[in-house]
Design a protein around this motif. Structure first.
Motif, PDB file in Angstrom:
ATOM      1  N   ILE A   1       1.032  -1.208  -0.014  1.00  0.00           N
ATOM      2  CA  ILE A   1       0.020   0.106  -0.083  1.00  0.00           C
ATOM      3  C   ILE A   1       0.768   1.327   0.184  1.00  0.00           C
ATOM      4  N   SER A   2       0.729   2.251  -0.909  1.00  0.00           N
ATOM      5  CA  SER A   2       1.325   3.284  -0.909  1.00  0.00           C
ATOM      6  C   SER A   2       0.818   4.269  -0.108  1.00  0.00           C
ATOM      7  N   LEU A   3       1.212   4.969   0.731  1.00  0.00           N
ATOM      8  CA  LEU A   3       0.832   5.849   1.395  1.00  0.00           C
ATOM      9  C   LEU A   3       0.129   7.138   0.710  1.00  0.00           C
ATOM     10  N   THR A   4       1.074   7.451  -0.034  1.00  0.00           N
ATOM     11  CA  THR A   4       0.693   8.522  -1.129  1.00  0.00           C
ATOM     12  C   THR A   4      -0.499   8.185  -1.599  1.00  0.00           C
ATOM     13  N   ASN A   5      -0.690   7.100  -2.221  1.00  0.00           N
ATOM     14  CA  ASN A   5      -2.140   6.866  -2.744  1.00  0.00           C
ATOM     15  C   ASN A   5      -3.159   6.909  -2.076  1.00  0.00           C
ATOM     16  N   VAL A   6      -2.994   6.397  -0.786  1.00  0.00           N
ATOM     17  CA  VAL A   6      -3.930   6.367   0.593  1.00  0.00           C
ATOM     18  C   VAL A   6      -4.375   7.647   0.726  1.00  0.00           C
ATOM     19  N   ARG A   7      -3.249   8.808   0.706  1.00  0.00           N
ATOM     20  CA  ARG A   7      -3.706  10.197   1.142  1.00  0.00           C
ATOM     21  C   ARG A   7      -4.406  10.898  -0.167  1.00  0.00           C
ATOM     22  N   LYS A   8      -4.263  10.447  -1.425  1.00  0.00           N
ATOM     23  CA  LYS A   8      -5.130  11.009  -2.312  1.00  0.00           C
ATOM     24  C   LYS A   8      -6.560  10.433  -2.142  1.00  0.00           C
ATOM     25  N   VAL A   9      -6.591   9.125  -1.781  1.00  0.00           N
ATOM     26  CA  VAL A   9      -8.174   8.754  -1.672  1.00  0.00           C
ATOM     27  C   VAL A   9      -8.788   9.249  -0.450  1.00  0.00           C
ATOM     28  N   ILE A  10      -7.820   9.450   0.492  1.00  0.00           N
ATOM     29  CA  ILE A  10      -8.528   9.883   1.809  1.00  0.00           C
ATOM     30  C   ILE A  10      -8.882  11.383   1.630  1.00  0.00           C
ATOM     31  N   HIS A  11      -8.141  12.127   0.974  1.00  0.00           N
ATOM     32  CA  HIS A  11      -8.765  13.568   0.809  1.00  0.00           C
ATOM     33  C   HIS A  11      -9.683  13.690  -0.391  1.00  0.00           C
ATOM     34  N   TYR A  12      -9.685  12.709  -1.412  1.00  0.00           N
ATOM     35  CA  TYR A  12     -10.878  13.029  -2.071  1.00  0.00           C
ATOM     36  C   TYR A  12     -12.099  12.579  -1.249  1.00  0.00           C
ATOM     37  N   HIS A  13     -11.966  11.603  -0.205  1.00  0.00           N
ATOM     38  CA  HIS A  13     -13.115  11.047   0.687  1.00  0.00           C
ATOM     39  C   HIS A  13     -13.489  12.235   1.381  1.00  0.00           C
ATOM     40  N   SER A  14     -12.754  12.832   1.962  1.00  0.00           N
ATOM     41  CA  SER A  14     -13.012  13.786   3.141  1.00  0.00           C
ATOM     42  C   SER A  14     -13.464  14.887   2.457  1.00  0.00           C
ATOM     43  N   ARG A  15     -13.355  15.092   1.279  1.00  0.00           N
ATOM     44  CA  ARG A  15     -14.160  16.208   0.404  1.00  0.00           C
ATOM     45  C   ARG A  15     -15.925  15.888   0.155  1.00  0.00           C
ATOM     46  N   MET A  16     -15.714  14.498  -0.017  1.00  0.00           N
ATOM     47  CA  MET A  16     -17.011  13.920  -0.354  1.00  0.00           C
ATOM     48  C   MET A  16     -18.108  14.120   0.688  1.00  0.00           C
ATOM     49  N   SER A  17     -17.455  13.495   1.968  1.00  0.00           N
ATOM     50  CA  SER A  17     -18.471  13.406   3.163  1.00  0.00           C
ATOM     51  C   SER A  17     -17.914  13.742   4.417  1.00  0.00           C
ATOM     52  N   HIS A  18     -18.386  14.577   4.899  1.00  0.00           N
ATOM     53  CA  HIS A  18     -18.009  15.012   6.381  1.00  0.00           C
ATOM     54  C   HIS A  18     -18.846  14.283   7.485  1.00  0.00           C
ATOM     55  N   THR A  19     -19.884  13.786   7.013  1.00  0.00           N
ATOM     56  CA  THR A  19     -20.782  13.098   8.098  1.00  0.00           C
ATOM     57  C   THR A  19     -20.183  11.671   8.669  1.00  0.00           C
ATOM     58  N   LEU A  20     -20.242  11.560   9.946  1.00  0.00           N
ATOM     59  CA  LEU A  20     -19.837  10.489  10.585  1.00  0.00           C
ATOM     60  C   LEU A  20     -21.208   9.598  10.800  1.00  0.00           C
ATOM     61  N   PRO A  21     -20.811   8.323  10.895  1.00  0.00           N
ATOM     62  CA  PRO A  21     -21.728   7.372  11.091  1.00  0.00           C
ATOM     63  C   PRO A  21     -22.307   7.592  12.597  1.00  0.00           C
ATOM     64  N   ARG A  22     -23.520   6.952  12.963  1.00  0.00           N
ATOM     65  CA  ARG A  22     -24.253   7.053  14.236  1.00  0.00           C
ATOM     66  C   ARG A  22     -23.744   6.034  14.903  1.00  0.00           C
ATOM     67  N   THR A  23     -23.152   5.008  14.427  1.00  0.00           N
ATOM     68  CA  THR A  23     -22.811   4.005  15.217  1.00  0.00           C
ATOM     69  C   THR A  23     -21.383   3.377  14.903  1.00  0.00           C
ATOM     70  N   VAL A  24     -20.655   2.735  15.831  1.00  0.00           N
ATOM     71  CA  VAL A  24     -19.361   2.251  15.541  1.00  0.00           C
ATOM     72  C   VAL A  24     -19.259   0.948  16.015  1.00  0.00           C
ATOM     73  N   GLN A  25     -18.602   0.099  15.260  1.00  0.00           N
ATOM     74  CA  GLN A  25     -18.162  -1.237  15.598  1.00  0.00           C
ATOM     75  C   GLN A  25     -17.033  -1.408  16.205  1.00  0.00           C
ATOM     76  N   ALA A  26     -16.887  -2.288  17.444  1.00  0.00           N
ATOM     77  CA  ALA A  26     -15.555  -2.380  17.953  1.00  0.00           C
ATOM     78  C   ALA A  26     -15.573  -3.669  18.705  1.00  0.00           C
ATOM     79  N   ALA A  27     -14.285  -4.311  18.893  1.00  0.00           N
ATOM     80  CA  ALA A  27     -14.292  -5.646  19.514  1.00  0.00           C
ATOM     81  C   ALA A  27     -13.892  -5.357  21.029  1.00  0.00           C
TER      82      ALA A  27
END
Ligand code: ZN
Ligand code: ZN
Length: 401
Positions: free
Chosen positions: A5-31
């Motif tokens: 996984i290239s972190l540079t690519n990860v950053r691009k994807v995340i940047h794109y994603h963060s522009r797309m959606s700022h809403t957080l889910p209402r619930t979170v799954q955890a172990a």
């Protein structure tokens, strides 16, 4: 298999994603680990309300290490079950609460979308006797550890085996260096901070002969850092041949397999090991990372007269061992040093070193497999049975959002 996984690519994807959606889910799954020996269960939590100065991370990766196994077996004191385990993790800042900037140590503000990791210890008070007078901050009684001493009873997401991690105000964060992907980072993980602290305690001099007793995740990083500190010879001692082979890749110049040599009388074994020190008199420095009390006595046996012994592996109470202090400490003029926990300086330096040397020392390969959150019991079993040195948990999958 871990994907590259290239972190540079990860950053691009995340940047794109963060522009797309700022809403957080209402619930979170955890172990959730509800108590010692109980199966780990996936629970749904409401998205927590952050206090001012709090930070929310969307988890990229967390690790399953030996400490999690000890916690599951009830062998670590102070654990506040039920907990969301996962003390070393990385993720993307999903929310920061409050108008005051939260800066890194160079005064650059953190912002949503940053890929970060954080020191697993928080709430060190810097004003108690240990913090402010004798400057032993890893012994501050107020410090708390993510994934270990924060309960999830009141809904707090204080561990990495969760889709989101909630960071209390004052938590120390670092951006993940550009060249370091989450798998490499978690491969070093918590063992890296402990290893750098141990090597500091060992005061390795240029040309020293160093023996590392036990090459699990901490011991492997100790081997690498001992070499970087100028040790001319590093002997890795363990019972598992695959771990010893890996220690060679981490910089060990010599290895000794306890299992293959178990037919030797103790005196014979000591002689054999001392022969592996350059001088034949024993090792300048022995660093115990094995986690059994016998290795503490062995460290004293393998050290040369006037040498140093660092005790790192006895993080949980695994019992006692009889030692003849006249023969093994006093007459040998040995310095014995304990090593407890780590602080921000270890965390910072460990990350810098990992970023500079991760192509030379294959931390990444310590992660045997990456698991989904729902596979957490399998991951635990693999680490407990030692079929994997370490496992990674990717609670949001590895497509990185
Ligand atoms: Zn304190
Ligand atoms: Zn750990």
């Amino acid at each position: 298999m871990n994907r590259v996984i290239s972190l540079t690519n990860v950053r691009k994807v995340i940047h794109y994603h963060s522009r797309m959606s700022h809403t957080l889910p209402r619930t979170v799954q955890a172990a959730v680990m509800t108590g010692p020996h109980q199966p780990i269960v996936i629970q749904e939590f409401p998205m927590p309300e952050l206090p001012v100065g709090g930070i929310l991370l969307k988890t990229m990766m967390s690790e399953v290490c030996g400490t999690d196994i000890h916690i599951h077996h009830g062998r670590l004191s102070g654990v506040t079950y039920p907990i969301i385990p996962g003390h070393v993790s990385c993720g993307v800042i999903a929310a920061i609460r409050g108008n005051q900037p939260i800066n890194d140590i160079h005064d650059r503000p953190f912002k949503e979308g940053d890929i970060v990791t954080f020191l697993d210890v928080a709430e060190t008070c810097y004003s108690c006797y240990y913090c402010s007078v004798v400057k032993q901050i890893t012994r501050c009684p107020h410090r708390k550890v993510y994934g270990v001493t924060y309960s999830c009873n009141n809904g707090g997401l204080f561990g990495g085996w969760s889709q989101y991690i909630q960071l209390v105000p004052g938590t120390k964060l670092l951006r993940l260096p550009d060249n370091l992907d989450p798998v490499s980072y978690c491969g070093g993980g918590c063992g890296l901070n402990t290893a750098i602290h141990s090597v500091d305690r060992a005061d390795i001099q240029l040309g020293d002969n160093v023996a590392v007793l036990g090459v699990g995740p901490v011991g492997q990083s100790v081997v690498a850092f001992a070499r970087l500190s100028g040790a001319a010879r590093v002997l890795a001692i363990d019972s598992e041949s695959d771990r010893l082979e890996f220690a060679r890749q981490m910089g060990a110049t010599h290895t000794f397999n306890l299992r293959e040599n178990s037919h030797h009388e103790e005196n014979e074994r000591i002689k054999e090991i001392n022969k592996l020190s350059d001088s034949g008199y024993g090792f300048d420095v022995c660093i115990e990372c094995a986690g059994n009390p016998t290795a503490v006595r062995d460290s004293l046996l393998y050290a040369r007269d006037g040498g140093r012994v660092v005790i790192t592996g006895q993080y949980t109470d695994v019992g006692s061992i009889e030692i003849n202090p006249h023969q093994l400490i006093n007459k040998k003029h040995i310095q014995v040093r304990g090593c407890w926990g780590s602080d921000f300086s270890h965390f910072y330096r460990a990350l810098e070193l990992q970023s500079k040397y991760h192509t030379q020392y294959p931390w990444k390969r310590m992660i045997g497999k990456t698991f989904q959150l729902s596979e957490i019991n399998e991951a635990m079993k693999a680490v407990a049975e030692r079929s994997l040195v370490k496992a990674a948990i990717a609670p949001n999958g590895t497509d990185w959002f």
